[in-house]
Design a protein around this motif. Structure first.
Motif, PDB file in Angstrom:
ATOM      1  N   LEU A   1      29.570  35.539  40.770  1.00  0.00           N
ATOM      2  CA  LEU A   1      30.820  36.337  40.348  1.00  0.00           C
ATOM      3  C   LEU A   1      31.074  37.431  41.085  1.00  0.00           C
ATOM      4  N   PHE A   2      30.592  38.163  40.790  1.00  0.00           N
ATOM      5  CA  PHE A   2      31.016  39.685  41.184  1.00  0.00           C
ATOM      6  C   PHE A   2      31.867  39.472  42.503  1.00  0.00           C
ATOM      7  N   ARG A   3      30.594  38.868  43.491  1.00  0.00           N
ATOM      8  CA  ARG A   3      31.330  38.340  45.083  1.00  0.00           C
ATOM      9  C   ARG A   3      32.236  37.836  45.233  1.00  0.00           C
ATOM     10  N   GLN A   4      32.475  36.922  44.153  1.00  0.00           N
ATOM     11  CA  GLN A   4      33.099  35.879  44.656  1.00  0.00           C
ATOM     12  C   GLN A   4      34.851  37.165  44.050  1.00  0.00           C
ATOM     13  N   TYR A   5      35.065  36.980  42.880  1.00  0.00           N
ATOM     14  CA  TYR A   5      35.825  38.264  42.382  1.00  0.00           C
ATOM     15  C   TYR A   5      36.759  39.474  43.947  1.00  0.00           C
ATOM     16  N   ILE A   6      35.395  39.807  44.722  1.00  0.00           N
ATOM     17  CA  ILE A   6      35.136  40.569  45.936  1.00  0.00           C
ATOM     18  C   ILE A   6      36.125  40.034  46.289  1.00  0.00           C
ATOM     19  N   VAL A   7      35.664  38.567  46.980  1.00  0.00           N
ATOM     20  CA  VAL A   7      35.696  37.620  48.437  1.00  0.00           C
ATOM     21  C   VAL A   7      38.051  37.095  47.683  1.00  0.00           C
ATOM     22  N   ASP A   8      37.954  37.177  46.651  1.00  0.00           N
ATOM     23  CA  ASP A   8      39.439  36.412  46.132  1.00  0.00           C
ATOM     24  C   ASP A   8      40.373  37.075  45.889  1.00  0.00           C
ATOM     25  N   SER A   9      40.068  38.759  45.685  1.00  0.00           N
ATOM     26  CA  SER A   9      40.801  39.880  45.405  1.00  0.00           C
ATOM     27  C   SER A   9      40.871  39.834  47.217  1.00  0.00           C
ATOM     28  N   MET A  10      40.274  40.018  48.061  1.00  0.00           N
ATOM     29  CA  MET A  10      40.044  40.654  49.518  1.00  0.00           C
ATOM     30  C   MET A  10      40.745  40.062  50.019  1.00  0.00           C
ATOM     31  N   ARG A  11      41.076  37.871  50.189  1.00  0.00           N
ATOM     32  CA  ARG A  11      42.036  37.257  50.551  1.00  0.00           C
ATOM     33  C   ARG A  11      43.278  37.890  50.536  1.00  0.00           C
ATOM     34  N   GLU A  12      42.967  38.168  49.003  1.00  0.00           N
ATOM     35  CA  GLU A  12      44.464  38.138  48.319  1.00  0.00           C
ATOM     36  C   GLU A  12      45.576  39.649  48.788  1.00  0.00           C
ATOM     37  N   ALA A  13      43.944  40.238  49.348  1.00  0.00           N
ATOM     38  CA  ALA A  13      45.069  41.797  49.811  1.00  0.00           C
ATOM     39  C   ALA A  13      45.042  41.418  51.353  1.00  0.00           C
ATOM     40  N   LEU A  14      44.179  40.485  52.032  1.00  0.00           N
ATOM     41  CA  LEU A  14      44.418  40.822  53.335  1.00  0.00           C
ATOM     42  C   LEU A  14      46.223  39.552  52.808  1.00  0.00           C
ATOM     43  N   ARG A  15      46.080  38.608  52.446  1.00  0.00           N
ATOM     44  CA  ARG A  15      47.848  38.059  52.407  1.00  0.00           C
ATOM     45  C   ARG A  15      48.749  38.459  52.407  1.00  0.00           C
ATOM     46  N   ASN A  16      48.943  39.543  51.650  1.00  0.00           N
ATOM     47  CA  ASN A  16      49.658  40.646  50.849  1.00  0.00           C
ATOM     48  C   ASN A  16      49.974  41.477  51.379  1.00  0.00           C
ATOM     49  N   ASP A  17      48.746  41.784  52.617  1.00  0.00           N
ATOM     50  CA  ASP A  17      48.788  43.179  53.700  1.00  0.00           C
ATOM     51  C   ASP A  17      49.400  44.524  52.521  1.00  0.00           C
ATOM     52  N   GLU A  18      47.817  43.968  51.367  1.00  0.00           N
ATOM     53  CA  GLU A  18      48.049  45.584  50.892  1.00  0.00           C
ATOM     54  C   GLU A  18      46.838  46.005  50.647  1.00  0.00           C
ATOM     55  N   PRO A  19      46.292  46.605  50.235  1.00  0.00           N
ATOM     56  CA  PRO A  19      44.531  47.742  49.931  1.00  0.00           C
ATOM     57  C   PRO A  19      44.527  47.294  49.082  1.00  0.00           C
ATOM     58  N   LEU A  20      43.479  47.641  48.811  1.00  0.00           N
ATOM     59  CA  LEU A  20      42.358  47.339  47.018  1.00  0.00           C
ATOM     60  C   LEU A  20      41.486  48.068  47.545  1.00  0.00           C
ATOM     61  N   SER A  21      40.891  48.703  46.267  1.00  0.00           N
ATOM     62  CA  SER A  21      39.806  49.501  45.347  1.00  0.00           C
ATOM     63  C   SER A  21      39.191  48.552  44.575  1.00  0.00           C
ATOM     64  N   VAL A  22      38.093  49.081  44.773  1.00  0.00           N
ATOM     65  CA  VAL A  22      36.864  48.427  44.189  1.00  0.00           C
ATOM     66  C   VAL A  22      35.832  49.323  43.716  1.00  0.00           C
ATOM     67  N   PHE A  23      35.532  49.329  41.620  1.00  0.00           N
ATOM     68  CA  PHE A  23      34.788  50.153  41.267  1.00  0.00           C
ATOM     69  C   PHE A  23      33.879  49.396  40.905  1.00  0.00           C
ATOM     70  N   MET A  24      32.523  49.919  40.801  1.00  0.00           N
ATOM     71  CA  MET A  24      31.579  49.406  39.840  1.00  0.00           C
ATOM     72  C   MET A  24      30.919  51.235  38.731  1.00  0.00           C
ATOM     73  N   PHE A  25      30.955  50.325  37.463  1.00  0.00           N
ATOM     74  CA  PHE A  25      29.892  51.495  36.272  1.00  0.00           C
ATOM     75  C   PHE A  25      28.725  50.944  36.508  1.00  0.00           C
ATOM     76  N   TYR A  26      27.958  51.744  36.423  1.00  0.00           N
ATOM     77  CA  TYR A  26      26.615  50.800  36.313  1.00  0.00           C
ATOM     78  C   TYR A  26      26.019  51.723  35.329  1.00  0.00           C
ATOM     79  N   VAL A  27      24.908  50.495  33.957  1.00  0.00           N
ATOM     80  CA  VAL A  27      23.554  52.328  33.938  1.00  0.00           C
ATOM     81  C   VAL A  27      22.734  52.690  34.695  1.00  0.00           C
TER      82      VAL A  27
END
Lengths: 129, 485
Positions: free
Chosen positions: B351-377
């Motif tokens: 799911l993590f991966r899929q989220y990044i894949v989907d968001s990346m596709r949208e970013a490329l399509r809209n020609d927009e940047p994308l920022s990803v964060f992961m908070f972990y213990v």
């Protein structure tokens, strides 16, 4: 009370005749144009209270007309309903991008169109106050 | 020095093993020698081949394409060129024969695929244009009839009213068929991009059922909802899955006169299984395979009421398949029909991966940047020792809420994995990554301090951005993954 003036821009004569009749029956004054260029000129000259704008128009397409009016301080307050047979998401998004206030797809439900007209006119009135 | 051995012998040994066919012919074109690859190409023995005239005219300086006859098969395409040599002291030619059958096959496949894509594109453009062209006249027909019906042109008799009403109904049906066709062509051309979110499938089923409640009641049918008690989350396109439920429910209600309609959701370990079953007229066994085909309508209802388009099931199947799921139908004539569809659940890592894949596709399509964060213990092991699992998960949930509360934006996504929170911010410039990280860390830091947890749980934060760290989902994913390891 003076009837509100609506500018209807569409290149399909049958649609113009019928819609003009429909909107007039609902108590509005209607002026029409059958291409984008004339539509833009009439919008600037006649200062309608609302514009119903087809997208696929000769000379100047509806999106361009919309953008030119919405980017103009003098006319940007006029609500614009995009009126089109293209119902895909990209088209709606395009409508939003150029600043249209409403989007009605053909074939349309008369009540939906009249409802939208009244809603936008009311919003404009309260906005002016 | 190898002077004792004739040069021919080395040459022979060398060419014998060549993967390309090599034949030596004398100036009259008679074969003096052929290597293994050559006799294989010509499907004969060396004895049959040598001493006879080479079956193709010599090519001169040019590379020529020859077609070698094959037994029971299409001739094999090969390229042939020649070079003059001395063979056993005489002038001869070496013919090099390069098998291009595979290449031809790949070329042909590629051409066929290109052609298919071209036809698909033309077809889809055609359908899209046709839909537009049909809608315009349909608009004036509908509006004209509506105005007459509404009495704009004078009083309407009961009979006129009835007939014009039927016209209007069918105009609406035609309009639905056009919409359906357009939908199918868009799905088939891959133009539809699913807007997936993590959603509770039961909630989707309930949203789809709501508009049918009145109709179900009016027909005197019973509605049975068989839903799991726990949340059944799945990563799907909300509107599209509701559309599937709506299509299936619409059929169930239409074709059932008495009995019940059962909507069920089963939350299985690896998948979610949904079904809509009725006790209606059913479909004959011979018609079942055609159920998902376009414009197939069985047991059409005569009389008043909304008519189907014959496209609903076909669209539903496409939607489920777009979700990489499956749909099937069971039916017994006069007993009822049951549609079941299944969709796989993603593991949280997928799911993590899929989220990044989907968001990346949208970013490329809209020609927009994308920022990803992961908070972990960071200190998961020690944190698990000092806090019980329930408390730990409550803390992570709280931090998740704090982060969501701080974002104030709709398009942001935040997913919880065990012990970590992934956050994807579309259209967020990479230079803001640090300040966002600081702001969020401060926000939940205050909460942890207030609860006296700041000594027990330490949070780390990993980030990746497009275009900063790469232009593919894998690159972003790898950067974050590298941080964890």
């Amino acid at each position: 009370m003076v009837a509100k003036k609506i500018l209807l821009v569409d290149d399909e004569p049958h649609i113009v005749i019928m819609l003009e009749n429909r909107i007039r029956q609902a108590g509005f004054e209607v002026i029409t144009a059958s291409d984008g260029q004339t539509g833009l000129e009439k919008a600037r000259k006649e200062k309608p209270d609302l514009i119903i704008l087809d997208v696929m128009l000769p000379k100047l397409d509806g999106y361009k007309v919309c953008r030119m009016l919405k980017f103009d301080e003098k006319y940007k307050h006029i609500p614009i309903i995009m009126f089109t047979a293209r119902a895909q998401e990209e088209d709606k998004k395009m409508g939003e991008t150029v600043g249209a206030d409403g989007y009605i797809t053909k074939p349309f439900e008369p009540q939906v169109l009249l409802g939208k007209i009244k809603e936008l006119l009311a919003a404009k009135k309260s906005g002016e106050r | 020095m190898c002077a004792k051995v004739p040069a021919d012998k080395y040459f022979r040994a060398f060419i014998e093993k060549d993967l390309d066919g090599v034949a030596i012919v004398d100036r009259a074109g008679v074969v003096l020698f052929a290597n293994l690859a050559a006799v294989r190409l010509f499907e004969c023995t060396r004895r049959e081949f040598c001493g006879r005239k080479f079956p193709f005219p010599l090519a001169g300086d040019k590379v020529v394409e020859i077609k070698i006859p094959c037994k029971n098969k299409e001739p094999r395409a090969a390229q042939m060129w020649q070079t003059p040599i001395a063979w056993e002291g005489k002038r001869a030619y070496a013919l090099l024969i390069h098998d291009i059958a595979e290449l031809k096959k790949t070329e042909m496949l590629k051409a066929a695929m290109d052609e298919r894509r071209r036809i698909d594109r033309i077809k889809n453009e055609f359908i899209s244009n046709i839909s537009h062209e049909l809608r315009t006249p349909l608009t004036s027909v509908k509006e004209g009839i509506s105005q007459v019906l509404e009495g704009f042109m004078g009083r309407v008799t009961v009979k006129q009213n009835e007939f014009l009403g039927m016209c209007l109904e069918d105009i609406d049906r035609l309009s639905r068929i056009i919409d359906g066709l357009l939908d199918i062509s868009r799905i088939e051309s891959g133009k539809i991009i699913l807007k997936k979110e993590t959603l509770d499938i039961v909630e989707l089923a309930k949203s789809a059922i709501a508009p049918f409640l009145l109709k179900i009641k009016a027909k005197g049918l019973e509605l049975v909802e068989d839903f799991p008690k726990t949340k059944s989350e799945i990563y799907v396109d909300r509107d599209r899955i509701i559309e599937v439920f709506t299509n299936l429910l619409g059929n169930a209600v239409k074709f059932t006169e008495k009995g019940k309609i059962t909507v069920s959701v089963k939350n299985k370990p690896k998948m979610v299984e949904c079904s809509v079953a009725d006790t209606g007229c059913g479909v004959a066994k011979k018609d079942l395979p055609k159920m998902f085909s376009r414009f197939q309508q069985f047991g059409r209802v005569y009389g008043p009421g909304e008519k189907g388009t014959g496209l609903g099931l076909s669209i539903s199947k496409s939607i489920i398949e777009l979700h990489r799921g499956q749909i099937r139908v069971e039916s017994k004539l006069n007993k009822g029909t049951k549609f079941t569809f299944t969709m796989f659940k993603y593991t949280s890592r997928e799911l993590f991966r899929q989220y990044i894949v989907d968001s990346m596709r949208e970013a490329l399509r809209n020609d927009e940047p994308l920022s990803v964060f992961m908070f972990y213990v960071e200190n998961l092991k020690t944190a698990q020792k000092s806090l019980d699992a329930q408390k730990l998960s409550a803390v992570i949930n709280k931090i998740y809420d704090i982060i969501c509360g701080h974002l104030r934006r709709q398009a942001d996504m935040a997913v919880k994995e065990n012990g970590s929170i992934l956050l994807v911010l579309p259209a967020t410039k990479n230079e803001y990554i640090e300040s966002i990280k600081t702001r969020l860390t401060q926000a939940f830091g205050e909460y942890l301090a207030k609860e006296g947890l700041d000594k027990l749980i330490k949070f780390g934060c990993l980030t990746a951005g497009y275009p900063l760290d790469g232009s593919s989902a894998d690159m972003l994913f790898d950067k974050i993954k590298a941080g964890i390891n």
